[in-house]
Design a protein around this motif. Structure first.
Motif, PDB file in Angstrom:
ATOM      1  N   ARG A  86      45.477  32.718  40.723  1.00 55.69           N
ATOM      2  CA  ARG A  86      46.451  32.722  39.623  1.00 55.69           C
ATOM      3  C   ARG A  86      45.835  33.358  38.377  1.00 55.69           C
ATOM      4  NH1 ARG A  86      50.618  29.133  40.685  1.00 55.69           N
ATOM      5  NH2 ARG A  86      51.770  30.408  39.174  1.00 55.69           N
ATOM      6  N   GLU A  87      46.679  33.683  37.424  1.00 59.58           N
ATOM      7  CA  GLU A  87      46.227  34.339  36.200  1.00 59.58           C
ATOM      8  C   GLU A  87      45.440  33.378  35.306  1.00 59.58           C
ATOM      9  OE1 GLU A  87      48.501  34.623  32.729  1.00 59.58           O
ATOM     10  OE2 GLU A  87      50.412  34.202  33.728  1.00 59.58           O
ATOM     11  N   PRO A  88      44.650  33.924  34.346  1.00 53.96           N
ATOM     12  CA  PRO A  88      43.818  33.060  33.494  1.00 53.96           C
ATOM     13  C   PRO A  88      44.595  32.020  32.697  1.00 53.96           C
ATOM     14  CG  PRO A  88      43.034  35.322  33.379  1.00 53.96           C
ATOM     15  CD  PRO A  88      44.317  35.360  34.165  1.00 53.96           C
ATOM     16  N   ARG A  89      45.808  32.345  32.245  1.00 60.90           N
ATOM     17  CA  ARG A  89      46.553  31.366  31.448  1.00 60.90           C
ATOM     18  C   ARG A  89      46.949  30.147  32.273  1.00 60.90           C
ATOM     19  NH1 ARG A  89      50.741  35.518  28.632  1.00 60.90           N
ATOM     20  NH2 ARG A  89      50.800  36.144  30.817  1.00 60.90           N
ATOM     21  N   PHE A  90      47.095  30.320  33.570  1.00 60.23           N
ATOM     22  CA  PHE A  90      47.362  29.171  34.435  1.00 60.23           C
ATOM     23  C   PHE A  90      46.190  28.195  34.374  1.00 60.23           C
ATOM     24  CE2 PHE A  90      46.565  27.177  38.576  1.00 60.23           C
ATOM     25  CZ  PHE A  90      47.729  26.443  38.746  1.00 60.23           C
ATOM     26  N   TYR A  91      44.988  28.720  34.550  1.00 59.28           N
ATOM     27  CA  TYR A  91      43.808  27.849  34.565  1.00 59.28           C
ATOM     28  C   TYR A  91      43.482  27.309  33.173  1.00 59.28           C
ATOM     29  CZ  TYR A  91      43.302  29.711  39.254  1.00 59.28           C
ATOM     30  OH  TYR A  91      43.539  30.054  40.567  1.00 59.28           O
ATOM     31  N   ALA A  92      43.871  28.038  32.124  1.00 57.02           N
ATOM     32  CA  ALA A  92      43.643  27.562  30.760  1.00 57.02           C
ATOM     33  C   ALA A  92      44.659  26.505  30.343  1.00 57.02           C
ATOM     34  CB  ALA A  92      43.703  28.735  29.786  1.00 57.02           C
ATOM     35  N   SER A  93      45.851  26.542  30.934  1.00 55.03           N
ATOM     36  CA  SER A  93      46.958  25.707  30.456  1.00 55.03           C
ATOM     37  C   SER A  93      47.236  24.487  31.308  1.00 55.03           C
ATOM     38  CB  SER A  93      48.244  26.548  30.388  1.00 55.03           C
ATOM     39  OG  SER A  93      48.090  27.658  29.543  1.00 55.03           O
ATOM     40  N   ILE A  94      46.964  24.564  32.606  1.00 55.37           N
ATOM     41  CA  ILE A  94      47.412  23.539  33.546  1.00 55.37           C
ATOM     42  C   ILE A  94      46.225  22.777  34.128  1.00 55.37           C
ATOM     43  CG2 ILE A  94      48.670  23.102  35.689  1.00 55.37           C
ATOM     44  CD1 ILE A  94      50.462  24.116  33.474  1.00 55.37           C
ATOM     45  N   GLY A  95      46.281  21.454  34.023  1.00 53.79           N
ATOM     46  CA  GLY A  95      45.346  20.609  34.752  1.00 53.79           C
ATOM     47  C   GLY A  95      45.952  20.270  36.101  1.00 53.79           C
ATOM     48  N   PHE A  96      45.217  20.498  37.186  1.00 48.35           N
ATOM     49  CA  PHE A  96      45.757  20.259  38.526  1.00 48.35           C
ATOM     50  C   PHE A  96      44.681  19.645  39.413  1.00 48.35           C
ATOM     51  CE2 PHE A  96      44.032  24.535  38.445  1.00 48.35           C
ATOM     52  CZ  PHE A  96      43.338  24.651  39.642  1.00 48.35           C
TER      53      PHE A  96
END
Length: 642
Positions: free
Chosen positions: A415-425
């Motif tokens: 996934r794109e960087p904003r996914f990893y910056a924005s979402i805790g999973f």
């Protein structure tokens, strides 16, 4: 344009603000003359005009924080702790007792009309102050004119056509004089824009506002940016040729919504956006690109993620145009933070502001295109199998995003960087919060574990995410967790930042004349900061629909998704889907994972989150006017469908 007056009455002023400068609670005033007898008293009245600002960014009281992006676990009306905005998100808005009633100031909201009344009193009496310099008086007038325009705009967003309250009526007015009418939306927009234009002349530049003592006060950039946003709303489908509201005609036969689409409104909005952007650049504003000293030696993956998060949480940074100081920052942090260590009290980090599975899917692939369009996601069956646990655990080269050796669904890989910056999973890295070491010799970073009994997951009690996700974006990566507490860094919530203006400008240009190099340029500025290639390059190389950016309709869809991703959880999408007339997306029933699952096989089962299905129709674009108000004033026709 008819300008309505409100009754002038003796008032009591109170103030509730998180800004030190605005946290001045004046004494009760017996007369208006007393309130303006000196500069100090008049300044208190100025602060009272600020005190009616909406609590933008309040996770429980800002309606825009409850869009299709998130869902909260309390699902039944009246059962357990209820956040007022989530009742709107569940379709529980009420005719007899409206939720977040900005009209009357009830059920979690201030009355914007009372704020407008205060502004009118101030403007009518400011010349009485004997010891006020002309320069300061002009600045204060500019601030209050802006606030008066903004309160009208907020009411317009909530209710559609509203009365225009330009002056207060004397207390001896006859009853028929106060039975006011709602004005056509075009007239309301014109009034707001004119008032904002007047305010700009008097307001200081952003660099002249003293951060230590005046942060949060209105400046010229704020007024220009809000003017651009107002004109964009006026051009958007909800207000521009909305035939669905053709029946909104008052008892004088006045049509309240324009029935003809006017493309020139987009041009006016584009010009206002460009004017605001140019002035922002002239005053030193730019997209946030600083690397925090804490991560100077970190891997580029972590530098990019933390820089993106800091665009929101680094207080008064170079990208922020207008930040709200009137909200509970600590409660926001506790509601969005995932626990990454065991805590004695799970409510110290509640994680109750939970992203939905549908919104998690909106983030792009690592190729910068939607996952359902990505050629590789299609050819490798990642999209088809996105809800399945990947057969192979996370590998060493994936360890900067997902815990090495652990299993999670395909949806969380590539996934794109904003996914990893924005979402805790689940099994995702939670870089920061006191844990920064990630190199060959030492790794003390933490990872989320949302399985039942996991450090981030359901452990009994009330503090847990109903979807199995958290919002990393809305709390600083420098917040720290201990077994007994979390420490939080305060930041003003972004009402308007430069990336928002860039994307508004791209949208208005595309609607005016279709795709162009300038449209791509402003989208690509935002994408570049996020570590993505440009729109045309990404779609040409990686999308099954490579020509999508070349048509107005295709580029419109791209811009809408770019706004959803870049401005996620900032209270923008709530209003965007309304002005675009896309409220039907709210009927896509919110989903998440089975947070009662103790194994990956049990946890990764798609689960409907509402206990009562949500339902939205055309009436839900606007709040109802409280039923009792219509009994008092029959000239106030009710909003469509209520």
């Amino acid at each position: 344009m008819k300008k309505i007056k409100l009754i002038l009455a003796v008032i009591t002023i109170s103030l509730a603000s998180c800004s030190d400068y605005l946290d001045v609670v004046p004494d009760n005033v017996a007369t208006i003359e007393y309130a303006f007898r000196s500069r100090n008293e008049a300044e208190k009245y100025l602060f009272s005009c600020y005190s009616y600002r909406p609590e933008i960014g309040s996770v429980d009281l800002d309606p825009a924080m409850a869009s299709d992006e998130t869902f909260k676990r309390y699902g039944i009306n009246g059962a357990g702790q209820v956040w007022q905005n989530t009742l709107i998100a569940r379709g529980f808005q009420s005719l007899t007792s409206p939720i977040l009633n900005t009209w009357d100031g009830e059920n979690g909201s201030e009355s914007a009309w009372r704020g407008i009344r205060e502004c009118n009193i101030f403007l009518e009496n400011i010349d009485l102050v004997p010891d006020l310099t002309e320069t300061e008086k002009k600045r204060w007038i500019g601030e209050v004119k802006f606030l008066k325009a903004y309160y009208h705009f907020y009411l317009l967003k909530c209710y559609g056509p509203i009365p225009i309250v330009d002056e207060n009526l004397p207390i001896y007015s006859k009853p028929q004089e106060v039975q006011i009418y709602r004005e056509p939306v075009d007239e309301v927009f014109a009034y707001i824009v004119a008032l904002l234009t007047e305010s700009i002349e008097y307001l200081p530049n952003a660099v002249e506002v003293i951060e230590g003592t005046e942060a949060g006060r209105i400046d010229k950039l704020i007024a220009l940016g809000v003017k651009a946003k107002v004109l964009t709303f006026a051009a958007s489908p909800l207000f521009n040729g909305n035939t669905a509201y053709a029946s909104m005609v008052d008892n004088k036969g006045v049509q309240l919504f324009p029935q003809q689409y006017d493309e020139s409104k987009w041009l006016l909005a584009a010009e206002a956006c460009k004017e605001a952007i140019d002035e922002c650049h002239a005053q030193g504003k730019s997209l946030y690109d600083l690397v925090d000293p804490l991560v100077l030696d970190a891997d580029p993956v972590f530098k990019l993620q933390t820089t993106y998060r800091q665009a929101i949480t680094h207080r008064w940074n170079q990208e922020l145009i207008w930040g709200n100081t009137r909200y509970n920052n600590n409660f926001l942090a506790r509601s969005t933070t995932a626990r990454i260590i065991r805590m004695e009290n799970v409510n110290n980090a509640m994680t109750e502001y939970a992203p939905t599975l549908q919104f998690v899917e909106k983030y792009y692939s690592d190729n910068g295109v939607p996952i359902d369009e990505d050629i590789m996601w299609r050819s490798e069956s990642w999209y088809q199998d996105r809800y399945k646990v990947r057969a192979e655990p996370a590998q060493e080269d994936e360890g900067k995003r997902i815990e090495e050796g652990k299993y999670t669904v395909n949806l969380h890989f590539n996934r794109e960087p904003r996914f990893y910056a924005s979402i805790g999973f689940d099994k995702g890295i939670y870089y920061g919060s006191g844990y920064y070491q990630f190199n060959d010799s030492q790794r003390n970073v933490k990872y989320a574990d949302f399985l039942k009994g996991g450090v981030s997951g359901f452990q009994g009690g009330s503090g847990y995410s109903i979807s199995g996700y958290s919002v990393k974006k809305l709390h600083s990566f420098k917040n720290a967790q201990t077994s007994t507490s979390i420490s939080t860094e305060y930041f003003p919530f972004p009402i308007l930042r430069l990336a928002d203006l860039y994307l508004l400008y791209a949208e208005t240009l595309n609607e005016t004349s279709g795709p162009s190099d300038e449209v791509y340029h402003y989208i690509d500025l935002v994408r570049s900061r996020a570590g993505l290639t440009g729109v045309k390059e990404s779609w040409s190389n990686y999308s099954i629909n490579p020509n999508k950016p070349n048509t107005k309709e295709g580029l419109r869809a791209i811009i809408h998704q770019e706004r959803a991703i870049e401005l996620a959880f900032e209270g923008k999408r709530f209003w965007d889907i309304r002005r675009w007339k896309e409220i039907g997306v709210m009927n896509n029933q919110p989903k998440g994972w089975n947070v009662q699952g103790q194994t990956p096989e049990e946890f990764y089962k798609i689960t409907l989150l509402p206990q009562i299905p949500v339902s939205f129709t055309i009436k839900d674009y606007f709040w109802p006017i409280k039923e009792s108000n219509l009994a008092v004033n029959p000239n106030l026709i009710q909003n469509y469908g209520w």
